[in-house]
Design a protein around this motif. Structure first.
Motif, short mmCIF file in Angstrom:
data_model
loop_
_atom_site.label_atom_id
_atom_site.label_comp_id
_atom_site.label_asym_id
_atom_site.label_seq_id
_atom_site.Cartn_x
_atom_site.Cartn_y
_atom_site.Cartn_z
N PHE A 77 3.07 45.86 -18.15
CA PHE A 77 3.09 46.65 -18.22
C PHE A 77 1.51 47.57 -18.28
N SER A 78 0.85 46.26 -19.19
CA SER A 78 -0.70 46.22 -20.04
C SER A 78 -1.83 46.71 -18.60
N ALA A 79 -1.57 46.68 -17.59
CA ALA A 79 -2.11 46.60 -16.43
C ALA A 79 -2.48 47.81 -16.25
N ASP A 80 -1.35 48.66 -15.55
CA ASP A 80 -0.83 50.02 -15.69
C ASP A 80 -1.44 50.31 -16.61
N ALA A 81 -1.64 50.51 -18.04
CA ALA A 81 -2.12 50.99 -19.10
C ALA A 81 -3.57 51.16 -18.77
N GLY A 87 -8.72 55.23 -15.47
CA GLY A 87 -8.45 56.70 -14.91
C GLY A 87 -8.80 58.02 -15.65
N VAL A 88 -8.31 57.72 -16.71
CA VAL A 88 -8.99 59.35 -17.44
C VAL A 88 -10.33 59.34 -17.52
N LEU A 89 -10.85 58.18 -17.57
CA LEU A 89 -12.12 58.75 -17.97
C LEU A 89 -13.59 58.52 -17.15
N PRO A 160 -0.27 55.69 -12.43
CA PRO A 160 -1.51 55.88 -12.81
C PRO A 160 -2.36 56.03 -11.46
N VAL A 161 -2.35 55.78 -10.19
CA VAL A 161 -3.16 56.31 -9.30
C VAL A 161 -3.27 58.20 -9.21
N MET A 162 -2.37 58.53 -9.54
CA MET A 162 -2.45 60.04 -9.94
C MET A 162 -2.88 60.28 -11.16
#
Length: 187
Positions: A77-81, A87-89, A160-162
């Motif tokens: 799940f590191s790719a999701d993180a 995405g946050v930035l 992660p998209v959201m």
């Protein structure tokens, strides 16, 4: 006949330079430019996601089975993180850009900030999966004993998209709360 000069000072509008601000351009043109910027930024973020993701590998055994270490399982799940962090930035940056360009247009700023972030997130996802390894089942089935096969670069959930959309809406929310009663500026 002579005319005297107007003693009134020049209005603020006449003192404004001839260049137009992007926020004063027609809505459709600004929207198209914003969405193109969001898609391009998302595509660039896809390249960054591909380069920054550390994907675990399965090891092929002599009996044809594929195994992964416990540490490898946690890094699935590191790719999701990494995708969420990007995405946050980028989402916050798109939210600030949307506020800058659309704050005078009312509630449109919210819709466009969210739409731009979602478009950017999807572009990132698409480019990242194009660049990353794919066809994991095919690669595993063709691997020989002792080979290591890296997992696909993919998202494992829609969350992660959201994150991208929420990150874009956060600066819009904060700035609108801070400036809700501020007099409108005409500069």
């Amino acid at each position: 006949m002579t005319t005297s000069a107007d003693p009134r000072p020049a209005s603020r509008a006449s003192r404004r330079p001839a260049t137009r601000r992007i926020a004063d351009a027609p809505v459709l043109r600004v929207t198209v430019v914003y969405l193109i910027v969001a898609a391009a930024a998302g595509a660039l973020a896809g390249v960054i996601w591909h380069l920054a993701s550390s994907l675990p590998s399965y090891t092929i055994g002599t009996d044809g089975s594929a195994s992964i270490s416990e540490r490898g399982l946690t890094s699935v799940f590191s790719a999701d993180a990494v995708y969420s962090l990007i995405g946050v930035l980028l989402g916050a940056g798109l939210g600030l850009l949307a506020w800058r360009w659309y704050s005078r247009r009312g509630a449109w700023v919210v819709a466009l900030a969210g739409a731009g972030a979602l478009l950017s997130a999807l572009a990132c996802w698409w480019v990242g999966t194009l660049l990353g390894p794919d066809s994991f089942p095919t690669r595993v089935s063709s691997a020989k004993a002792g080979d290591t096969v890296q997992i696909d670069l993919a998202l494992h959930t829609w969350t992660p998209v959201m994150v991208w959309a929420l990150a874009a809406l956060l600066p819009v929310l904060v700035i609108s709360l801070i400036r809700w009663d501020a007099p409108s500026r005409s500069d």
